[in-house]
Motif scaffolding. Structure first.
Motif, mmCIF file in Angstrom:
data_model
loop_
_atom_site.group_PDB
_atom_site.id
_atom_site.type_symbol
_atom_site.label_atom_id
_atom_site.label_comp_id
_atom_site.label_asym_id
_atom_site.label_seq_id
_atom_site.Cartn_x
_atom_site.Cartn_y
_atom_site.Cartn_z
ATOM 1 N N CYS A 53 12.077 -62.883 32.399
ATOM 2 C CA CYS A 53 12.803 -61.781 31.796
ATOM 3 C C CYS A 53 13.088 -62.015 30.326
ATOM 4 O O CYS A 53 13.372 -61.078 29.594
ATOM 5 C CB CYS A 53 14.118 -61.552 32.530
ATOM 6 S SG CYS A 53 13.906 -61.385 34.296
ATOM 7 N N LEU A 54 13.059 -63.267 29.892
ATOM 8 C CA LEU A 54 13.283 -63.560 28.491
ATOM 9 C C LEU A 54 11.980 -63.674 27.718
ATOM 10 O O LEU A 54 11.994 -64.037 26.553
ATOM 11 C CB LEU A 54 14.069 -64.876 28.353
ATOM 12 C CG LEU A 54 15.538 -64.819 28.770
ATOM 13 C CD1 LEU A 54 16.141 -66.218 28.728
ATOM 14 C CD2 LEU A 54 16.321 -63.892 27.867
ATOM 15 N N VAL A 67 18.840 -57.926 27.288
ATOM 16 C CA VAL A 67 18.832 -59.359 26.981
ATOM 17 C C VAL A 67 20.255 -59.894 26.952
ATOM 18 O O VAL A 67 20.549 -60.973 27.471
ATOM 19 C CB VAL A 67 18.119 -59.607 25.639
ATOM 20 C CG1 VAL A 67 18.348 -61.043 25.168
ATOM 21 C CG2 VAL A 67 16.631 -59.348 25.776
ATOM 22 N N SER A 68 21.154 -59.142 26.346
ATOM 23 C CA SER A 68 22.545 -59.577 26.260
ATOM 24 C C SER A 68 23.158 -59.753 27.646
ATOM 25 O O SER A 68 23.843 -60.742 27.919
ATOM 26 C CB SER A 68 23.364 -58.572 25.445
ATOM 27 O OG SER A 68 24.710 -58.975 25.351
ATOM 28 N N LEU A 69 22.884 -58.807 28.533
ATOM 29 C CA LEU A 69 23.414 -58.904 29.892
ATOM 30 C C LEU A 69 22.835 -60.112 30.628
ATOM 31 O O LEU A 69 23.545 -60.820 31.346
ATOM 32 C CB LEU A 69 23.111 -57.618 30.661
ATOM 33 C CG LEU A 69 23.892 -56.362 30.214
ATOM 34 C CD1 LEU A 69 23.370 -55.140 30.954
ATOM 35 C CD2 LEU A 69 25.380 -56.545 30.450
ATOM 36 N N ALA A 115 23.011 -58.416 16.381
ATOM 37 C CA ALA A 115 23.629 -59.665 15.927
ATOM 38 C C ALA A 115 24.313 -60.380 17.086
ATOM 39 O O ALA A 115 24.236 -61.617 17.195
ATOM 40 C CB ALA A 115 24.635 -59.373 14.816
ATOM 41 N N GLY A 116 24.966 -59.629 17.959
ATOM 42 C CA GLY A 116 25.620 -60.239 19.110
ATOM 43 C C GLY A 116 24.624 -60.891 20.050
ATOM 44 O O GLY A 116 24.856 -62.010 20.536
ATOM 45 N N ALA A 117 23.497 -60.204 20.314
ATOM 46 C CA ALA A 117 22.481 -60.774 21.202
ATOM 47 C C ALA A 117 21.858 -62.016 20.588
ATOM 48 O O ALA A 117 21.592 -63.009 21.285
ATOM 49 C CB ALA A 117 21.411 -59.729 21.499
ATOM 50 N N GLN A 118 21.627 -61.986 19.282
ATOM 51 C CA GLN A 118 21.052 -63.158 18.628
ATOM 52 C C GLN A 118 22.009 -64.348 18.674
ATOM 53 O O GLN A 118 21.581 -65.480 18.873
ATOM 54 C CB GLN A 118 20.673 -62.822 17.184
ATOM 55 C CG GLN A 118 19.449 -61.906 17.091
ATOM 56 C CD GLN A 118 19.160 -61.468 15.672
ATOM 57 O OE1 GLN A 118 20.074 -61.244 14.873
ATOM 58 N NE2 GLN A 118 17.886 -61.332 15.339
ATOM 59 N N ARG A 119 23.290 -64.075 18.490
ATOM 60 C CA ARG A 119 24.264 -65.171 18.603
ATOM 61 C C ARG A 119 24.282 -65.731 20.014
ATOM 62 O O ARG A 119 24.438 -66.951 20.212
ATOM 63 C CB ARG A 119 25.656 -64.679 18.204
ATOM 64 C CG ARG A 119 25.835 -64.473 16.710
ATOM 65 C CD ARG A 119 27.310 -64.317 16.353
ATOM 66 N NE ARG A 119 27.912 -63.143 16.971
ATOM 67 C CZ ARG A 119 27.959 -61.942 16.417
ATOM 68 N NH1 ARG A 119 27.418 -61.743 15.217
ATOM 69 N NH2 ARG A 119 28.543 -60.924 17.037
ATOM 70 N N GLN A 120 24.097 -64.863 21.009
ATOM 71 C CA GLN A 120 24.032 -65.351 22.391
ATOM 72 C C GLN A 120 22.826 -66.256 22.597
ATOM 73 O O GLN A 120 22.917 -67.287 23.274
ATOM 74 C CB GLN A 120 23.958 -64.166 23.361
ATOM 75 C CG GLN A 120 25.271 -63.450 23.600
ATOM 76 C CD GLN A 120 25.101 -62.337 24.627
ATOM 77 O OE1 GLN A 120 24.600 -61.257 24.305
ATOM 78 N NE2 GLN A 120 25.490 -62.613 25.854
ATOM 79 N N VAL A 121 21.679 -65.861 22.028
ATOM 80 C CA VAL A 121 20.481 -66.700 22.143
ATOM 81 C C VAL A 121 20.736 -68.061 21.516
ATOM 82 O O VAL A 121 20.427 -69.104 22.098
ATOM 83 C CB VAL A 121 19.273 -66.019 21.470
ATOM 84 C CG1 VAL A 121 18.069 -66.971 21.450
ATOM 85 C CG2 VAL A 121 18.898 -64.724 22.188
#
Length: 319
Positions: A53-54, A67-69, A115-121
């Motif tokens: 999934c990633l 992706v964030s979820l 930006a939030g999803a990238q920080r999660q990665v």
């Protein structure tokens, strides 16, 4: 000296997949459970692993949310998170960040979500890097340089002012990979980024990076080695051991042309950090060896123009 070239600026290039992140994320058991209102990771079966999934794809705003979820679910299970990112590999990790970046650049209204999803990665990679063994860490570090337009993503991964710092072993392995790549290709692993209407880099990731240099032609230079060396400097004597191995001083303080990248501040910061890490006034034999080598390499040029780059003990003479 190693100089930047158009072929090097984006890292190793390869075709991007035309598939969509949403295709696999919507079929992912993590995403299915989230839509159904169920919490936590799904029961693990051979067919329910979230790793596919990633897989990096071209992305849309919907994919950013997916992706964030998925990363939120993986964060609840560090072992599965480490396994998922290890299966994604380094090139997939940088490709994922770049895919998200393209959404932010094309659709600024989704910038906060991107930006939030990238920080999660980045946070997931930082946590996972503490669990990977040495072989996995080295493989992932080498793979990071293989992604499409990878230079910005590599720089983004190794710097995080908020504290999601990758493990020392991964930071060191990234340094190894950059050293080998630039030596092998005889060019710098850098990337040029355009400047947007607001004066910021066009890449959302690049806009978070400190100290980007102008190339003199209206572009910004993203140099992951600059940030990687600064990160290594935070680890004191461990970084000194890395720097003194395999003739790295000669390359990073001599052969590499920092003037076309981020300037000499990064290797100087690494040099100064070595002094800060050694408490004794006289230093150590290893530190004195580093001083001697750098002074020889920089005395006729860099230190003549910018003497303050040298550590204080070197400027006033060692005991």
């Amino acid at each position: 000296m190693r100089r930047s070239s158009p072929a090097a600026r984006g890292g190793a290039q390869r075709p991007a997949s035309r598939s969509c992140l949403a295709c696999c994320c919507r079929s992912c058991p993590h995403a299915q459970r989230r839509r159904a209102g169920q919490q936590g990771p799904p029961a693990r079966t051979p067919t329910s692993r979230p790793r596919a999934c990633l897989a990096p794809r071209s992305a849309s705003a919907e994919d950013v949310a997916a992706v964030s979820l998925l990363l939120t679910d993986l964060a609840g299970d560090p072992a599965e998170q480490a396994a998922a990112l290890a299966a994604l590999d380094g090139s997939g990790l940088t490709d994922l960040l770049v895919a998200l970046d393209m959404v932010g650049a094309a659709q600024p209204e989704h910038g906060a979500a991107v930006a939030g999803a990238q920080r999660q990665v980045r946070a997931a990679a930082a946590e996972a890097s503490t669990a990977w063994d040495d072989a996995t860490t080295s493989r992932i570090a080498a793979g990071l340089l293989e992604g499409v337009n990878a230079a910005t993503a590599v720089a983004y991964l190794v710097v995080d002012p908020a504290g999601a710092r990758v493990d020392l072993r991964l930071a060191t392995a990234v340094g190894d990979a950059l050293h080998e790549w630039e030596q092998t290709h005889d060019q710098l692993f850098t990337m040029l980024d355009s400047i947007g209407p607001s004066g910021a880099p066009s890449s959302p990731m690049a806009s978070t990076l400190p100290g980007l240099a102008h190339d003199g032609f209206g572009m910004l230079v993203v140099d992951p080695a600059d940030l990687a060396l600064r990160h290594l400097g935070e680890h004191g004597t461990d970084a000194l051991d890395w720097l003194l191995a395999d003739d790295r001083v000669a390359y990073w303080f001599g052969d590499r042309d920092w003037a076309v990248a981020a300037g000499h501040a990064a290797p100087a910061a690494l040099w100064n950090a070595m002094h800060d890490a050694v408490a004794t006034e006289a230093g150590t034999p290893e530190l004195r060896r580093l001083d001697d080598e750098v002074v020889v390499l920089w005395s006729d040029g860099v230190l003549r123009a910018e003497p303050d780059l040298a550590p204080e003990r070197v400027r006033r003479g060692r005991p």
